[in-house]
Design a protein around this motif. Structure first.
Motif, mmCIF file in Angstrom:
data_model
loop_
_atom_site.group_PDB
_atom_site.id
_atom_site.type_symbol
_atom_site.label_atom_id
_atom_site.label_comp_id
_atom_site.label_asym_id
_atom_site.label_seq_id
_atom_site.Cartn_x
_atom_site.Cartn_y
_atom_site.Cartn_z
ATOM 1 N N VAL A 186 54.656 47.491 35.254
ATOM 2 C CA VAL A 186 55.335 46.583 34.332
ATOM 3 C C VAL A 186 55.025 46.997 32.895
ATOM 4 C CG1 VAL A 186 55.354 44.197 33.468
ATOM 5 C CG2 VAL A 186 55.410 44.631 35.924
ATOM 6 N N THR A 187 55.957 46.784 31.997
ATOM 7 C CA THR A 187 55.736 47.043 30.582
ATOM 8 C C THR A 187 55.083 45.829 29.931
ATOM 9 O OG1 THR A 187 57.657 48.504 30.466
ATOM 10 C CG2 THR A 187 56.852 47.599 28.387
ATOM 11 N N SER A 188 53.905 46.029 29.347
ATOM 12 C CA SER A 188 53.179 44.920 28.734
ATOM 13 C C SER A 188 52.184 45.472 27.724
ATOM 14 C CB SER A 188 52.456 44.090 29.802
ATOM 15 O OG SER A 188 51.927 42.904 29.251
ATOM 16 N N SER A 189 51.510 44.581 27.016
ATOM 17 C CA SER A 189 50.501 44.958 26.035
ATOM 18 C C SER A 189 49.269 44.091 26.233
ATOM 19 C CB SER A 189 51.026 44.767 24.607
ATOM 20 O OG SER A 189 51.210 43.379 24.332
ATOM 21 N N ILE A 190 48.136 44.539 25.722
ATOM 22 C CA ILE A 190 46.906 43.764 25.862
ATOM 23 C C ILE A 190 47.022 42.442 25.120
ATOM 24 C CG2 ILE A 190 45.786 44.851 23.891
ATOM 25 C CD1 ILE A 190 44.173 43.586 27.206
ATOM 26 N N GLN A 191 47.785 42.396 24.053
ATOM 27 C CA GLN A 191 47.960 41.138 23.331
ATOM 28 C C GLN A 191 48.700 40.124 24.195
ATOM 29 O OE1 GLN A 191 46.382 40.792 20.464
ATOM 30 N NE2 GLN A 191 46.905 38.595 20.498
ATOM 31 N N GLU A 192 49.704 40.587 24.925
ATOM 32 C CA GLU A 192 50.415 39.693 25.845
ATOM 33 C C GLU A 192 49.488 39.180 26.942
ATOM 34 O OE1 GLU A 192 54.963 41.518 25.582
ATOM 35 O OE2 GLU A 192 53.569 42.251 27.114
ATOM 36 N N VAL A 193 48.577 40.024 27.382
ATOM 37 C CA VAL A 193 47.616 39.602 28.402
ATOM 38 C C VAL A 193 46.710 38.507 27.857
ATOM 39 C CG1 VAL A 193 45.706 40.352 29.865
ATOM 40 C CG2 VAL A 193 47.676 41.852 29.525
ATOM 41 N N LEU A 194 46.194 38.706 26.644
ATOM 42 C CA LEU A 194 45.263 37.739 26.060
ATOM 43 C C LEU A 194 45.940 36.411 25.725
ATOM 44 C CD1 LEU A 194 43.275 40.121 23.681
ATOM 45 C CD2 LEU A 194 42.553 39.243 25.899
ATOM 46 N N GLU A 195 47.216 36.458 25.392
ATOM 47 C CA GLU A 195 47.932 35.243 24.968
ATOM 48 C C GLU A 195 48.685 34.571 26.110
ATOM 49 O OE1 GLU A 195 47.758 33.856 22.016
ATOM 50 O OE2 GLU A 195 46.436 35.450 21.251
ATOM 51 N N ALA A 196 48.622 35.132 27.310
ATOM 52 C CA ALA A 196 49.404 34.604 28.431
ATOM 53 C C ALA A 196 48.994 33.176 28.794
ATOM 54 C CB ALA A 196 49.229 35.516 29.645
ATOM 55 N N LYS A 197 49.981 32.432 29.302
ATOM 56 C CA LYS A 197 49.745 31.054 29.729
ATOM 57 C C LYS A 197 50.274 30.860 31.147
ATOM 58 C CE LYS A 197 50.183 29.166 25.049
ATOM 59 N NZ LYS A 197 50.922 28.215 24.163
ATOM 60 N N LEU A 198 49.693 29.921 31.854
ATOM 61 C CA LEU A 198 50.191 29.559 33.179
ATOM 62 C C LEU A 198 51.474 28.771 32.995
ATOM 63 C CD1 LEU A 198 46.784 28.453 34.757
ATOM 64 C CD2 LEU A 198 47.930 30.666 34.985
ATOM 65 N N SER A 199 52.598 29.360 33.406
ATOM 66 C CA SER A 199 53.886 28.767 33.035
ATOM 67 C C SER A 199 54.885 28.683 34.183
ATOM 68 C CB SER A 199 54.506 29.584 31.900
ATOM 69 O OG SER A 199 54.694 30.935 32.300
ATOM 70 N N GLN A 200 54.484 29.046 35.385
ATOM 71 C CA GLN A 200 55.426 29.112 36.495
ATOM 72 C C GLN A 200 54.928 28.252 37.653
ATOM 73 O OE1 GLN A 200 57.251 33.027 37.479
ATOM 74 N NE2 GLN A 200 56.255 32.782 39.458
ATOM 75 N N ASP A 201 55.857 27.612 38.369
ATOM 76 C CA ASP A 201 55.500 26.847 39.557
ATOM 77 C C ASP A 201 55.760 27.697 40.799
ATOM 78 O OD1 ASP A 201 54.949 24.757 37.886
ATOM 79 O OD2 ASP A 201 56.814 23.684 38.256
ATOM 80 N N TRP A 202 54.920 27.486 41.829
ATOM 81 C CA TRP A 202 55.066 28.265 43.053
ATOM 82 C C TRP A 202 54.692 27.400 44.251
ATOM 83 C CZ3 TRP A 202 51.417 29.978 46.739
ATOM 84 C CH2 TRP A 202 51.894 30.917 47.663
ATOM 85 N N LYS A 203 55.654 27.167 45.129
ATOM 86 C CA LYS A 203 55.431 26.417 46.365
ATOM 87 C C LYS A 203 54.716 25.091 46.123
ATOM 88 C CE LYS A 203 55.305 30.013 49.929
ATOM 89 N NZ LYS A 203 54.496 30.593 51.030
ATOM 90 N N GLY A 204 55.096 24.401 45.074
ATOM 91 C CA GLY A 204 54.470 23.122 44.791
ATOM 92 C C GLY A 204 53.195 23.224 43.982
ATOM 93 N N VAL A 205 52.728 24.434 43.771
ATOM 94 C CA VAL A 205 51.556 24.633 42.917
ATOM 95 C C VAL A 205 52.049 24.760 41.482
ATOM 96 C CG1 VAL A 205 49.557 26.070 42.428
ATOM 97 C CG2 VAL A 205 50.388 25.841 44.780
#
Length: 560
Positions: free
Chosen positions: A191-210
């Motif tokens: 995947v294309t990404s950067s370390i800044q995106e990793v550090l700033e990432a947030k839990l933003s997706q739902d999965w199977k009721g979680v």
């Protein structure tokens, strides 16, 4: 069946071990010997919450004999530790020298291979044909190629020789695609990404009721794979486009296995892609490849839908002379067993071979076919572990972040799960990733090394697999020293077993380069046949069991 060996079994194992005799047939168990073997490297994988996809993929490992002393050493790839959007620890990769007595000594600093990039995977080979094994490491960022200096030290030459891919790489494999005697390199990018995106990432997706888990990979931008042609002088040229290995969809690549699946004498390439169809690149024999995954029925599930493929191995599990595939997948997508039909096509044999139900719920990564009980057929190991720690608080469909790994015994092509009978080493529950196989203690049975998320690895010593007879074969090619791409067959009576020498396999990992054959109660091998990458053939007859042998490619064919 009990979940542990009986007291009588343990007494027999202890008694026979003290006498240096093999354990009676059927008593093979695995023991976690990580700490007593001297392995102390914790592999870091981001934050505990796993907010970004990078924090979920984990790391790989390799068995290699870097100092040519006949013992399998260990290389462990490491990631970083993150807390509150800050990098707390840049974990270093580690090299452990095998002392030859069941223990290891860390020699990372002396060997100069302690890269502290965010590491993912590893494969090994002698890329420049000088007779010594080198190490290629894939990273989130510039990859490394450690040239073996032949004195116990290494030098990173990736930039110098042209293989310092700066994308997010996972799997990699060296192969001689054009049979010119030197080894080329395929690198799988994710995947294309950067370390800044990793550090700033947030839990933003739902999965199977979680609620609130990490995002991806769907919706993220993939990174194209790369193929490097060896120029014959120790340097490489990017030949991705001219060879036809263009990752047109820029799919989310994770695993790789290079194999001559159609037995036409040249090496093909299978790529395990996450949440997208897998690639099967058929070698056209003229320096180019054609992607035929869907055509060969080896790309998607029987439903016609792509799966989240992670780990991969190809081997002849049914002893019919061709190489079948195992692909590990996301939870709710059973591991897929692709049976090679011998005519260029595959069939999904997951259910008929006993794997469908047993592998449906776990989330699986590293894998490999290996004959752990030396009964002359290939068994199966699967490393498991979820990517969402949040499932523990929701217990979504009975899933857990830490999971036990699985062992399957092959009985005439049907895999029976024997995890509960395989010893204390299989009672461990962690979130596992990369896996490699080797006879690290040279006792005649295959052991397993598993890399775990934010924890010590697990070194599983095989105790009792050597009750049956065995043979271990090391190849020395005239050009690529380990015989990468060569095929070995061993005939005993009416049974023929086949192995293929490979660089890179499982999930982001490397198995030992010796080929191990279980022989059950056979004392004498009728014939060993080696088909070298060059096309040369070697035949040996009447070889005694229970030994390590080396076969050197002749300058002319030797078919005595």
């Amino acid at each position: 069946m009990k979940n542990y060996p009986s007291h009588l079994t343990l007494l027999i194992i202890l008694f026979t071990a003290l006498l240096d005799f093999p354990v009676p047939y059927g008593f093979a168990v695995f023991t976690d010997v990580t700490q007593e073997a001297g392995i102390h490297t914790v592999t870091y994988s981001g934050s505990q919450e796993k907010k970004h996809l990078l924090e979920s993929v984990g790391c790989g490992t390799a068995f290699l004999d870097y100092n040519r002393d006949g013992n399998q050493d260990i290389y462990i790839v490491n990631g970083w530790k993150i807390e509150d959007k800050h990098i707390m620890v840049k974990g270093k990769n580690a090299l452990y020298r095998n002392n030859g007595n069941g223990t290891f000594e860390e020699v990372t600093e002396q060997a100069k291979v302690g890269d502290n990039s965010w590491g993912i995977g590893v494969c090994t080979t002698d890329y420049n044909n000088d007779g010594w094994i080198d190490i290629y490491v894939t990273n989130f960022g510039a990859n490394r190629l450690y040239h073996n200096n032949q004195d116990g030290t290494f030098t990173d030459v990736a930039t110098q020789v042209g293989v310092n891919d700066k994308r997010w790489s996972v799997g990699a494999s060296f192969l001689d695609f054009d049979k010119d005697g030197d080894l080329d390199l395929y690198v799988v990018n994710y995947v294309t990404s950067s370390i800044q995106e990793v550090l700033e990432a947030k839990l933003s997706q739902d999965w199977k009721g979680v609620t609130k888990v990490m995002k991806g990979p769907r919706g993220l931008k993939g990174a194209a794979d790369a193929f490097y042609r060896n120029n014959g002088d120790g340097t490489f040229t990017d030949a991705t486009a001219e060879s036809g290995l263009i990752d047109i969809g820029m799919l989310y690549g994770l695993g790789i296995c290079t194999t001559d699946y159609d037995l036409d004498g040249d090496i093909d390439i299978y790529i395990a892609n996450d949440a997208s169809p897998n690639y099967l690149y058929q070698n056209n024999g003229n320096g180019t490849f054609t992607e035929i995954g869907l055509y060969a029925n080896a790309s998607v599930a029987n439903t016609g839908l792509p799966q989240a493929s992670m780990g991969i191995d190809f081997a002849d599990f049914d002893n019919d002379g061709d190489f079948d595939g195992i692909l590990t997948h996301f939870s709710g997508e059973c591991s897929t067993l692709y049976r090679n039909l011998g005519d260029g096509f595959f069939e999904d044999a997951s259910e008929s071979a006993g794997l469908w139900q047993r592998t449906y719920l776990p989330m699986s990564w590293g894998t490999g076919f290996f004959d752990y009980d030396n009964d002359a057929d290939l068994d199966l190991f699967i490393a498991n572990g979820h990517i969402y720690p949040q499932v523990d608080s929701h217990l979504a469909y009975g899933e857990y972040y830490t999971q036990p790994n699985q062992l399957f015994n092959n009985s005439k092509g049907y895999f029976k799960e024997t995890t509960s009978e395989a010893g204390d080493g299989f009672k461990i529950r962690l979130s596992s990733r990369g896996t490699a196989f080797a006879d690290y203690d040279n006792d005649g049975d295959l052991d397993v090394l598993v890399i775990n998320m934010d924890a010590l690895p697990t070194l599983l010593r095989n105790d009792g697999g050597n009750a049956n007879n065995w043979l271990s074969i090391e190849l020395k090619d005239q050009n690529n020293i380990s015989g990468i791409g060569s095929i070995i067959t061993v005939k005993t009576g009416n049974l023929t077993q086949t192995r293929e020498i490979r660089s890179g396999n499982s999930y982001a990992s490397q198995n030992e380069l010796r080929s191990h054959f279980g022989l059950e109660d056979t004392d004498l091998v009728d014939e060993i046949s080696v088909k070298w990458v060059s096309g040369a053939k070697t035949r040996l007859h009447n070889i005694a069991a229970r030994q390590f042998i080396q076969i050197v490619e002749p300058k002319t064919n030797s078919e005595n």
